[in-house]
Scaffold this motif. Structure first.
Motif, PDB file in Angstrom:
ATOM      1  N   UNK A  70       0.842  -1.198   0.000  1.00 34.96           N
ATOM      2  CA  UNK A  70       0.000   0.000   0.000  1.00 34.96           C
ATOM      3  C   UNK A  70       0.877   1.247   0.000  1.00 34.96           C
ATOM      4  N   UNK A  71       1.879   1.285   0.881  1.00 37.14           N
ATOM      5  CA  UNK A  71       2.773   2.450   0.944  1.00 37.14           C
ATOM      6  C   UNK A  71       3.486   2.633  -0.391  1.00 37.14           C
ATOM      7  N   UNK A  72       3.949   1.536  -0.988  1.00 35.82           N
ATOM      8  CA  UNK A  72       4.651   1.617  -2.274  1.00 35.82           C
ATOM      9  C   UNK A  72       3.749   2.164  -3.377  1.00 35.82           C
ATOM     10  N   UNK A  73       2.447   1.937  -3.268  1.00 38.11           N
ATOM     11  CA  UNK A  73       1.528   2.389  -4.311  1.00 38.11           C
ATOM     12  C   UNK A  73       1.177   3.870  -4.191  1.00 38.11           C
ATOM     13  N   UNK A  74       1.515   4.475  -3.077  1.00 36.30           N
ATOM     14  CA  UNK A  74       1.177   5.882  -2.855  1.00 36.30           C
ATOM     15  C   UNK A  74       2.249   6.791  -3.434  1.00 36.30           C
ATOM     16  N   UNK A  75       1.826   7.877  -4.030  1.00 36.63           N
ATOM     17  CA  UNK A  75       2.757   8.844  -4.604  1.00 36.63           C
ATOM     18  C   UNK A  75       3.291   9.764  -3.514  1.00 36.63           C
ATOM     19  N   UNK A  76       4.549  10.149  -3.657  1.00 35.30           N
ATOM     20  CA  UNK A  76       5.143  11.123  -2.739  1.00 35.30           C
ATOM     21  C   UNK A  76       4.338  12.410  -2.798  1.00 35.30           C
ATOM     22  N   UNK A  77       3.925  12.885  -1.651  1.00 41.33           N
ATOM     23  CA  UNK A  77       3.164  14.115  -1.589  1.00 41.33           C
ATOM     24  C   UNK A  77       1.722  13.976  -2.044  1.00 41.33           C
ATOM     25  N   UNK A  78       1.310  12.752  -2.401  1.00 43.65           N
ATOM     26  CA  UNK A  78      -0.059  12.526  -2.842  1.00 43.65           C
ATOM     27  C   UNK A  78      -1.012  12.405  -1.668  1.00 43.65           C
ATOM     28  N   UNK A  79      -2.209  12.064  -1.989  1.00 41.48           N
ATOM     29  CA  UNK A  79      -3.252  11.922  -0.979  1.00 41.48           C
ATOM     30  C   UNK A  79      -2.933  10.755  -0.051  1.00 41.48           C
ATOM     31  N   UNK A  80      -2.983  10.966   1.267  1.00 44.91           N
ATOM     32  CA  UNK A  80      -2.718   9.873   2.210  1.00 44.91           C
ATOM     33  C   UNK A  80      -3.831   8.833   2.173  1.00 44.91           C
ATOM     34  N   UNK A  81      -3.507   7.653   2.661  1.00 48.26           N
ATOM     35  CA  UNK A  81      -4.445   6.535   2.695  1.00 48.26           C
ATOM     36  C   UNK A  81      -4.769   6.227   4.147  1.00 48.26           C
ATOM     37  N   UNK A  82      -6.047   6.276   4.487  1.00 54.33           N
ATOM     38  CA  UNK A  82      -6.482   5.924   5.837  1.00 54.33           C
ATOM     39  C   UNK A  82      -6.797   4.433   5.837  1.00 54.33           C
ATOM     40  N   UNK A  83      -6.076   3.680   6.677  1.00 51.71           N
ATOM     41  CA  UNK A  83      -6.293   2.238   6.763  1.00 51.71           C
ATOM     42  C   UNK A  83      -7.636   2.015   7.458  1.00 51.71           C
ATOM     43  N   UNK A  84      -8.541   1.292   6.806  1.00 52.02           N
ATOM     44  CA  UNK A  84      -9.821   1.016   7.462  1.00 52.02           C
ATOM     45  C   UNK A  84      -9.589   0.273   8.783  1.00 52.02           C
ATOM     46  N   UNK A  85     -10.366   0.603   9.808  1.00 54.93           N
ATOM     47  CA  UNK A  85     -10.182  -0.067  11.105  1.00 54.93           C
ATOM     48  C   UNK A  85     -10.184  -1.598  11.003  1.00 54.93           C
ATOM     49  N   UNK A  86     -10.969  -2.141  10.085  1.00 53.89           N
ATOM     50  CA  UNK A  86     -11.013  -3.598   9.936  1.00 53.89           C
ATOM     51  C   UNK A  86      -9.700  -4.171   9.405  1.00 53.89           C
ATOM     52  N   UNK A  87      -8.887  -3.362   8.745  1.00 51.93           N
ATOM     53  CA  UNK A  87      -7.615  -3.838   8.189  1.00 51.93           C
ATOM     54  C   UNK A  87      -6.432  -3.662   9.135  1.00 51.93           C
ATOM     55  N   UNK A  88      -6.604  -2.899  10.196  1.00 55.15           N
ATOM     56  CA  UNK A  88      -5.489  -2.661  11.126  1.00 55.15           C
ATOM     57  C   UNK A  88      -5.002  -3.976  11.732  1.00 55.15           C
ATOM     58  N   UNK A  89      -5.902  -4.838  12.166  1.00 57.71           N
ATOM     59  CA  UNK A  89      -5.518  -6.124  12.732  1.00 57.71           C
ATOM     60  C   UNK A  89      -5.093  -7.104  11.635  1.00 57.71           C
ATOM     61  N   UNK A  90      -5.824  -7.094  10.500  1.00 58.81           N
ATOM     62  CA  UNK A  90      -5.504  -8.031   9.405  1.00 58.81           C
ATOM     63  C   UNK A  90      -4.093  -7.817   8.874  1.00 58.81           C
ATOM     64  N   UNK A  91      -3.659  -6.569   8.802  1.00 61.11           N
ATOM     65  CA  UNK A  91      -2.319  -6.260   8.308  1.00 61.11           C
ATOM     66  C   UNK A  91      -1.263  -6.387   9.394  1.00 61.11           C
ATOM     67  N   UNK A  92      -1.689  -6.744  10.587  1.00 63.55           N
ATOM     68  CA  UNK A  92      -0.801  -6.927  11.758  1.00 63.55           C
ATOM     69  C   UNK A  92      -0.094  -5.637  12.153  1.00 63.55           C
ATOM     70  N   UNK A  93      -0.793  -4.518  11.966  1.00 62.17           N
ATOM     71  CA  UNK A  93      -0.278  -3.246  12.462  1.00 62.17           C
ATOM     72  C   UNK A  93      -0.331  -3.288  13.983  1.00 62.17           C
ATOM     73  N   UNK A  94      -1.389  -3.873  14.517  1.00 67.08           N
ATOM     74  CA  UNK A  94      -1.485  -4.130  15.946  1.00 67.08           C
ATOM     75  C   UNK A  94      -1.344  -5.628  16.158  1.00 67.08           C
ATOM     76  N   UNK A  95      -0.943  -5.994  17.355  1.00 65.03           N
ATOM     77  CA  UNK A  95      -0.806  -7.414  17.691  1.00 65.03           C
ATOM     78  C   UNK A  95      -2.002  -7.842  18.536  1.00 65.03           C
ATOM     79  N   UNK A  96      -2.316  -9.146  18.501  1.00 64.13           N
ATOM     80  CA  UNK A  96      -3.440  -9.628  19.322  1.00 64.13           C
ATOM     81  C   UNK A  96      -3.129  -9.402  20.814  1.00 64.13           C
ATOM     82  N   UNK A  97      -4.194  -9.163  21.597  1.00 62.72           N
ATOM     83  CA  UNK A  97      -3.990  -8.949  23.036  1.00 62.72           C
ATOM     84  C   UNK A  97      -3.438 -10.184  23.736  1.00 62.72           C
TER      85      UNK A  97
END
Length: 97
Positions: A70-97
């Motif tokens: 996702x980060x690689x697909x974004x252009x420098x200085x382009x519109x930011x991408x808000x990760x949907x809350x449902x994808x935060x855990x799926x992408x392992x941005x957060x770890x399970x409790x």
């Protein structure tokens, strides 16, 4: 190197976010305030090198490769991408409790 995903969050063994927090990604860029006249060729080469190191680090921390894609697909200085809350855990941005 500045990055959309703060390595501080991705670097934790136990990662959590407060309720309602948003994860916002932006494109990566190479900047050096002490050497502002880096050629486009050198900047592109450094972007590839740092991108590979960045990807390796995140994979070692257990973050899903899709996040770096996702980060690689974004252009420098382009519109930011808000990760949907449902994808935060799926992408392992957060770890399970």
């Amino acid at each position: 190197m500045r990055s959309g995903l703060r390595v501080v969050l991705a670097g934790g063994v136990h990662r959590s976010l407060p309720e309602g927090a948003r994860v916002v990604l932006s494109g990566r860029s190479i900047r050096n305030r002490r050497a502002p006249n880096v050629s486009d060729e050198q900047r592109e080469s450094l972007t590839v090198i740092f991108g590979e190191q960045y990807r390796k680090y995140l994979l070692e921390m257990g973050v899903e490769p899709g996040l770096v894609d996702i980060v690689d697909s974004l252009d420098e200085g382009g519109r930011p991408f808000v990760v949907p809350p449902s994808d935060v855990a799926r992408l392992h941005i957060v770890t399970p409790p």
